[in-house]
Design a protein around this motif. Structure first.
Motif, PDB file in Angstrom:
ATOM      1  N   THR A  28      53.753 -68.854 -18.514  1.00 28.84           N
ATOM      2  CA  THR A  28      54.457 -69.704 -19.476  1.00 28.84           C
ATOM      3  C   THR A  28      54.255 -69.207 -20.911  1.00 28.84           C
ATOM      4  O   THR A  28      55.178 -69.292 -21.737  1.00 28.84           O
ATOM      5  CB  THR A  28      53.977 -71.157 -19.355  1.00 28.84           C
ATOM      6  OG1 THR A  28      52.544 -71.206 -19.491  1.00 28.84           O
ATOM      7  CG2 THR A  28      54.363 -71.733 -18.012  1.00 28.84           C
ATOM      8  N   GLY A  29      53.063 -68.678 -21.214  1.00 27.85           N
ATOM      9  CA  GLY A  29      52.841 -68.120 -22.543  1.00 27.85           C
ATOM     10  C   GLY A  29      53.735 -66.925 -22.813  1.00 27.85           C
ATOM     11  O   GLY A  29      54.275 -66.760 -23.925  1.00 27.85           O
ATOM     12  N   ALA A  73      48.985 -70.316 -26.445  1.00 26.36           N
ATOM     13  CA  ALA A  73      49.483 -71.011 -25.256  1.00 26.36           C
ATOM     14  C   ALA A  73      48.377 -71.317 -24.256  1.00 26.36           C
ATOM     15  O   ALA A  73      48.565 -72.175 -23.379  1.00 26.36           O
ATOM     16  CB  ALA A  73      50.566 -70.169 -24.574  1.00 26.36           C
ATOM     17  N   TYR A  74      47.223 -70.646 -24.367  1.00 28.54           N
ATOM     18  CA  TYR A  74      46.117 -70.928 -23.462  1.00 28.54           C
ATOM     19  C   TYR A  74      45.410 -72.243 -23.802  1.00 28.54           C
ATOM     20  O   TYR A  74      44.570 -72.692 -23.021  1.00 28.54           O
ATOM     21  CB  TYR A  74      45.107 -69.779 -23.472  1.00 28.54           C
ATOM     22  CG  TYR A  74      45.585 -68.576 -22.708  1.00 28.54           C
ATOM     23  CD1 TYR A  74      45.422 -68.489 -21.338  1.00 28.54           C
ATOM     24  CD2 TYR A  74      46.229 -67.535 -23.356  1.00 28.54           C
ATOM     25  CE1 TYR A  74      45.865 -67.387 -20.625  1.00 28.54           C
ATOM     26  CE2 TYR A  74      46.675 -66.431 -22.652  1.00 28.54           C
ATOM     27  CZ  TYR A  74      46.496 -66.349 -21.292  1.00 28.54           C
ATOM     28  OH  TYR A  74      46.951 -65.262 -20.597  1.00 28.54           O
ATOM     29  N   ILE A  75      45.727 -72.814 -24.964  1.00 27.08           N
ATOM     30  CA  ILE A  75      45.246 -74.156 -25.286  1.00 27.08           C
ATOM     31  C   ILE A  75      46.384 -75.126 -24.996  1.00 27.08           C
ATOM     32  O   ILE A  75      47.397 -75.102 -25.689  1.00 27.08           O
ATOM     33  CB  ILE A  75      44.812 -74.269 -26.760  1.00 27.08           C
ATOM     34  CG1 ILE A  75      43.704 -73.270 -27.070  1.00 27.08           C
ATOM     35  CG2 ILE A  75      44.346 -75.680 -27.079  1.00 27.08           C
ATOM     36  CD1 ILE A  75      43.250 -73.288 -28.512  1.00 27.08           C
ATOM     37  N   LEU A 119      39.052 -74.517 -22.115  1.00 27.14           N
ATOM     38  CA  LEU A 119      38.599 -74.676 -20.738  1.00 27.14           C
ATOM     39  C   LEU A 119      38.929 -76.042 -20.155  1.00 27.14           C
ATOM     40  O   LEU A 119      38.487 -76.348 -19.042  1.00 27.14           O
ATOM     41  CB  LEU A 119      37.079 -74.468 -20.662  1.00 27.14           C
ATOM     42  CG  LEU A 119      36.544 -73.090 -21.064  1.00 27.14           C
ATOM     43  CD1 LEU A 119      35.025 -73.106 -21.102  1.00 27.14           C
ATOM     44  CD2 LEU A 119      37.037 -72.018 -20.106  1.00 27.14           C
ATOM     45  N   SER A 120      39.686 -76.872 -20.878  1.00 23.36           N
ATOM     46  CA  SER A 120      39.871 -78.264 -20.464  1.00 23.36           C
ATOM     47  C   SER A 120      40.500 -78.382 -19.080  1.00 23.36           C
ATOM     48  O   SER A 120      40.022 -79.156 -18.232  1.00 23.36           O
ATOM     49  CB  SER A 120      40.727 -78.999 -21.498  1.00 23.36           C
ATOM     50  OG  SER A 120      42.004 -78.384 -21.626  1.00 23.36           O
ATOM     51  N   THR A 121      41.557 -77.633 -18.813  1.00 23.74           N
ATOM     52  CA  THR A 121      42.228 -77.761 -17.524  1.00 23.74           C
ATOM     53  C   THR A 121      41.384 -77.244 -16.358  1.00 23.74           C
ATOM     54  O   THR A 121      41.223 -77.947 -15.356  1.00 23.74           O
ATOM     55  CB  THR A 121      43.593 -77.058 -17.560  1.00 23.74           C
ATOM     56  OG1 THR A 121      44.403 -77.660 -18.581  1.00 23.74           O
ATOM     57  CG2 THR A 121      44.303 -77.197 -16.232  1.00 23.74           C
ATOM     58  N   PRO A 122      40.826 -76.005 -16.414  1.00 23.23           N
ATOM     59  CA  PRO A 122      39.987 -75.575 -15.277  1.00 23.23           C
ATOM     60  C   PRO A 122      38.757 -76.439 -15.079  1.00 23.23           C
ATOM     61  O   PRO A 122      38.349 -76.674 -13.930  1.00 23.23           O
ATOM     62  CB  PRO A 122      39.612 -74.125 -15.633  1.00 23.23           C
ATOM     63  CG  PRO A 122      39.868 -73.986 -17.073  1.00 23.23           C
ATOM     64  CD  PRO A 122      40.988 -74.910 -17.383  1.00 23.23           C
ATOM     65  N   LEU A 123      38.154 -76.934 -16.162  1.00 24.47           N
ATOM     66  CA  LEU A 123      37.001 -77.817 -15.999  1.00 24.47           C
ATOM     67  C   LEU A 123      37.399 -79.124 -15.318  1.00 24.47           C
ATOM     68  O   LEU A 123      36.667 -79.635 -14.459  1.00 24.47           O
ATOM     69  CB  LEU A 123      36.370 -78.105 -17.365  1.00 24.47           C
ATOM     70  CG  LEU A 123      35.548 -76.968 -17.989  1.00 24.47           C
ATOM     71  CD1 LEU A 123      35.140 -77.341 -19.407  1.00 24.47           C
ATOM     72  CD2 LEU A 123      34.326 -76.643 -17.153  1.00 24.47           C
TER      73      LEU A 123
END
Length: 376
Positions: free
Chosen positions: A204-205, A235-237, A316-320
């Protein structure tokens, strides 16, 4: 002696709630220790993914060389990214000096529109901000970033070095085969979730960055490649990165084209359309199909992990959250939280597996034949 009665559901849920609050407080208090370790684990999963892609997708690639090659590829990717930002950033800030008259003109228009007779200049505004007071803070922030990066690399090196002993540790921790199989399945689910997150954000990025670069080239915005690359990194955030990429290029279009608002308006409208299509159509569908996370939970996890660990927590919010959801689903007392975090109410995918006939769900015992013989 009769077995003790299980605690009431209300008591159990209250204990889980208090445990979540205590865990969040501990993570906030130990953020300087846990953040580099979490980033190192994330990078280790990324390196391991590269290694497995090389062995599976490249015919005849030696398995023993997969991990060293993945480490080299990762270092090259980070090095190229750093070089692109530094090289283009230097030219960008040098070019900002030529935009000073344009900035003064924009400030004068805004001042006259709000009734200020004598408009300030960009130099006077910078002097009022007293940049010398921020030099020490900037130097300290850069030093903290450098030390954190070194610590992350040290953690990463040790994690990769101890990778071979992971299987033996699992055997020692879980000597019984069913328990070991269940925990290995949990670890693989977390790893697959992190890999899917990396893949989704990268795809998507790239979509957003390429489309934004085309639009910026059409309106002839300076440093279009630099802006597109920053949009790709941002885009990774989740969510916040899109907001940054949507507003900053149109603002600099106002500076570059002070005589006309149309380039900035066209750029803003086009970027809004790109981010809306990718963020509200493509990304939720990919996350729902692959990560099985509710889009509202993605936004909430960004706020929670950002409050706990700052920018690394946002990254790291989504993988965590995926890891937390899968771990909570393993326990009866916290399974309801995992169900709320999931997209379809089935955080472990058991319903899908049982529907396809791949065998009984993990919680259901296998049925034995009527003759009493065991399965092989």
């Amino acid at each position: 002696m009769p077995a003790p009665a299980p605690p009431p559901v209300t008591t159990r849920n209250a204990v889980v709630f208090l445990a979540v609050i205590a865990g969040g407080a501990a993570m906030y208090w130990m953020q300087d220790i846990l953040t580099p370790l979490a980033l190192a684990v994330f990078l280790a999963v990324m390196v391991d993914s590269f290694a497995r892609v090389l062995t599976m997708r490249v015919p005849g690639f030696p398995r023993t060389m997969a991990l060293p090659a993945a480490v080299v590829i990762s270092i090259l990717l980070f090095g190229v990214s750093f070089w692109v930002v530094i090289d283009n950033g230097r030219g960008f800030f040098d070019q900002m000096k030529d935009y000073a008259p344009h900035l003064n003109g924009i400030i004068a228009k805004i001042a006259h529109a709000i009734g200020i007779q004598i408009a300030p200049t960009i130099d006077s505004l910078i002097n009022q901000l007293n940049p010398k007071a921020f030099i020490g803070q900037a130097a300290q922030s850069f030093g903290n970033f450098a030390s954190s990066a070194v610590l992350v690399l040290i953690y990463l090196g040790f994690i990769i070095a101890s990778r071979r002993g992971f299987a033996r540790k699992i055997v020692s921790l879980f000597p019984h085969h069913p328990e070991r199989e269940r925990n290995m399945k949990l670890f693989q689910s977390i790893r697959d979730g992190v890999e899917q997150y990396l893949w989704i954000q990268t795809v998507t990025g790239l979509m957003i960055a390429v489309a934004a670069w085309v639009v910026m080239m059409l309106v002839r915005l300076d440093n279009a490649f630099f802006w597109a690359f920053l949009i790709f990194l941002a885009a990774y955030i989740p969510i916040l990165g899109g907001a940054i990429g949507c507003f900053l290029p149109p603002l600099f279009a106002l500076v570059q084209f002070p005589d006309s608002f149309w380039p900035a308006i066209i750029l803003f409208a086009a970027l809004q359309a790109i981010f809306f299509i990718v963020g509200n159509v493509i990304l939720p569908r990919m996350q729902g199909d692959s990560l099985n996370m509710d889009p509202t939970v993605v936004l909430l996890s960004l706020a929670v992990w950002g409050a706990l660990w700052g920018v690394p927590g946002m990254f790291l919010s989504t993988p965590l959250t995926v890891a937390v959801m899968l771990i909570l689903a393993q326990f009866e007392g916290s399974r309801w939280i995992a169900i709320l975090l999931s997209e379809d109410g089935d955080p472990q995918g058991e319903r899908m597996l049982s529907g396809k006939g791949h065998g009984p769900a993990p919680d259901e015992p296998a049925k034995t034949p009527s003759s009493g013989k065991k399965h092989p």
